[in-house]
Design an enzyme around this catalytic site. Structure first.
Site, PDB file in Angstrom:
ATOM      1  N   HIS A  43      70.987  62.837   7.303  1.00 55.29           N
ATOM      2  CA  HIS A  43      72.360  62.803   7.806  1.00 55.29           C
ATOM      3  C   HIS A  43      72.826  64.169   8.309  1.00 55.29           C
ATOM      4  CE1 HIS A  43      76.817  61.844   7.426  1.00 55.29           C
ATOM      5  NE2 HIS A  43      76.359  60.756   8.020  1.00 55.29           N
ATOM      6  N   GLU A  75      87.204  64.258  14.558  1.00 52.61           N
ATOM      7  CA  GLU A  75      86.114  65.128  14.137  1.00 52.61           C
ATOM      8  C   GLU A  75      86.601  66.562  13.947  1.00 52.61           C
ATOM      9  OE1 GLU A  75      83.068  63.967  13.693  1.00 52.61           O
ATOM     10  OE2 GLU A  75      82.841  62.191  14.965  1.00 52.61           O
ATOM     11  N   ASP A 112      71.941  66.309   3.945  1.00 56.99           N
ATOM     12  CA  ASP A 112      73.001  66.806   4.818  1.00 56.99           C
ATOM     13  C   ASP A 112      72.927  68.329   4.829  1.00 56.99           C
ATOM     14  OD1 ASP A 112      75.722  66.996   6.167  1.00 56.99           O
ATOM     15  OD2 ASP A 112      75.655  64.851   5.722  1.00 56.99           O
ATOM     16  N   HIS A 138      86.709  61.253  10.548  1.00 56.11           N
ATOM     17  CA  HIS A 138      85.406  61.887  10.376  1.00 56.11           C
ATOM     18  C   HIS A 138      85.568  63.387  10.127  1.00 56.11           C
ATOM     19  CE1 HIS A 138      80.918  61.563  11.376  1.00 56.11           C
ATOM     20  NE2 HIS A 138      81.187  60.593  10.526  1.00 56.11           N
TER      21      HIS A 138
END
Length: 442
Positions: free
Chosen positions: A348, A376, A161, A130
């Site tokens: 998102h 992440e 986004d 991610h």
């Protein structure tokens, strides 16, 4: 270490306000990405959860091959999640996945544009790649978006986004360097070459890779806090990582206002605890959350139902329970909950804004999965002298455009209104006592 000391000790890179550009929408990001690829002179590092076989994905891959053909010495690396590339879309039945497309395109083009698959865990359920942020020469394009038609607004629909462009050689070097150290000759195979290995044969190497990931950090050029703007690249995998600790520290230092943006409302206990403590201190808290119909898992009435279609309702139930327990703060205006909904489109956007100093860009959904399972990252903009307020506020205003505030939890409806298949599935989860476990992997 107290939160203020922790944040000050983070290694950051000095920036000027004009080194950061906020792009307004998905089309602007798509145009910027393609233009930067076409103009690249030294390196291109594309990092995304997936590069999809559709019109927008084809445009990106074509641009990479054109750049390589025009400048053979150009160093190009594409990194995607291993599992996501080897399966089809959820609910679409058995499909060969994007890896087969990558291989066909390589054979067609006859050029070397490596596409690597990174398996963060031995199973997709327990962790995916991610990471966010692509590097083109000395520029970093940071967004939570993947590369397909809806993320890049190729046709009529878009998935909103956040899109930031950093012009910083030091940041670009730090992020590109981490990607190169992430890649492993066995555990992160090429997906564009024929006959990639089976996941089962990689399990031992994947476990060793994950252990190595826990030790990885961005090698940033440090700048002292309080000496102007800086950007802090953050990495996170597994419990207690630097990104998680930074999220909690930011919430803990807030004195006036916190804004949190997430498409999937399922906060970890640590985040929920910090939110409640901030409310107790008198801090204003604003949440921007997607409507259930703006969730990418939403299934419209009349369409074939699958288990993933219950997720938007589960997130909505979480938000309703959160709002009811804090109804006093909601009624007074100290807590503000905004529900984003531009009909036909999806949401998102993720991140945090704390007081008028800190802005966190991240692909982390601020949920248990992001905190414990996935690999992440994030970029923390530290602006102690408030030099970057105008672009910051403009982005927030744009995010609020389709996100009216609710006055009470009742505006989120009731569980009894969920479609029958959703009620049936969620009831099974509760009776089987699997709901807490499910929430940890969502």
């Amino acid at each position: 270490m107290n939160p203020e000391t922790f944040l000050d000790a983070l290694s950051g890179i000095a920036l000027t306000p004009d080194a950061i550009q906020v792009l307004p929408d998905a089309r602007a990001y798509r145009d910027c990405l393609l233009a930067r690829i076409a103009a690249a002179e030294r390196r291109i590092v594309i990092v995304a959860l997936y590069l999809q076989q559709d019109e927008a994905g084809q445009a990106v891959l074509d641009a990479l091959y054109r750049a390589k053909a025009a400048r053979p010495a150009l160093d190009i690396t594409v990194v995607v999640d291993w599992f996501r590339a080897r399966r089809g879309l959820l609910g679409a039945g058995r499909q060969p996945g994007n890896a087969a497309w990558y291989q066909a395109q390589r054979q067609l083009q006859g050029l070397d544009v490596p596409i690597y698959g990174v398996p963060v865990q031995t199973r997709e359920l327990f962790g995916v790649l991610h990471l966010k942020g692509s590097i083109i020469d000395d520029c970093v394009l940071y967004t939570g978006a993947s590369l397909n038609n809806v993320y890049l607004h190729h046709f009529d629909r878009y998935r909103l986004d956040r899109y930031h462009v950093f012009q910083s050689p030091a940041l670009a070097d730090a992020m590109a360097g981490l990607v190169q150290r992430l890649l492993h000759p066995v555990a992160t195979p090429r997906l564009d070459l024929p006959e990639p290995p089976a996941t089962g044969s990689l399990r031992s190497d994947i476990r060793r890779l994950r252990a190595r990931l826990r030790r990885l950090v961005y090698e940033a050029v440090p700048s002292r806090p309080g000496q102007g703007m800086r950007v802090v690249p953050l990495l996170g995998v597994g419990r207690g990582n630097t990104l998680n600790r930074t999220v909690c520290a930011l919430l803990a230092v807030a004195q006036q206002r916190i804004v949190i943006c997430t498409p999937y409302f399922n906060p970890p206990r640590a985040v929920m605890r910090e939110i409640d403590q901030a409310l107790a201190r008198g801090v204003e808290v604003e949440l921007i959350v997607g409507d259930r119909t703006a969730n990418d898992f939403y299934i419209a009435p009349g369409e074939p139902f699958s288990a993933s279609g219950a997720l938007p309702y589960l997130y909505e139930d979480n938000l309703r329970a959160f709002a009811r327990r804090r109804h006093v703060c909601l009624a007074s205006g100290q807590l503000q909950i905004r529900i984003w909904n531009d009909p036909g489109h999806t949401f998102h956007a993720k991140g945090m804004w704390v007081d008028q100093r800190y802005s966190l860009l991240t692909g982390n959904n601020l949920n248990p999965r992001g905190f414990n399972l996935d690999l992440e990252n994030g970029l923390l903009i530290d602006d102690p002298q408030q030099q970057w307020l105008a672009p910051r506020e403009a982005e927030l205003a744009a995010l609020r455009r389709f996100a009216p505030a609710i006055g009470s939890a009742d505006e989120l409806g009731v569980k009894a209104d969920h479609p029958k298949p959703v009620r049936k599935l969620l009831r099974r989860l509760r009776y089987s006592r699997l709901e807490p476990l499910i929430k940890r992997v969502l």
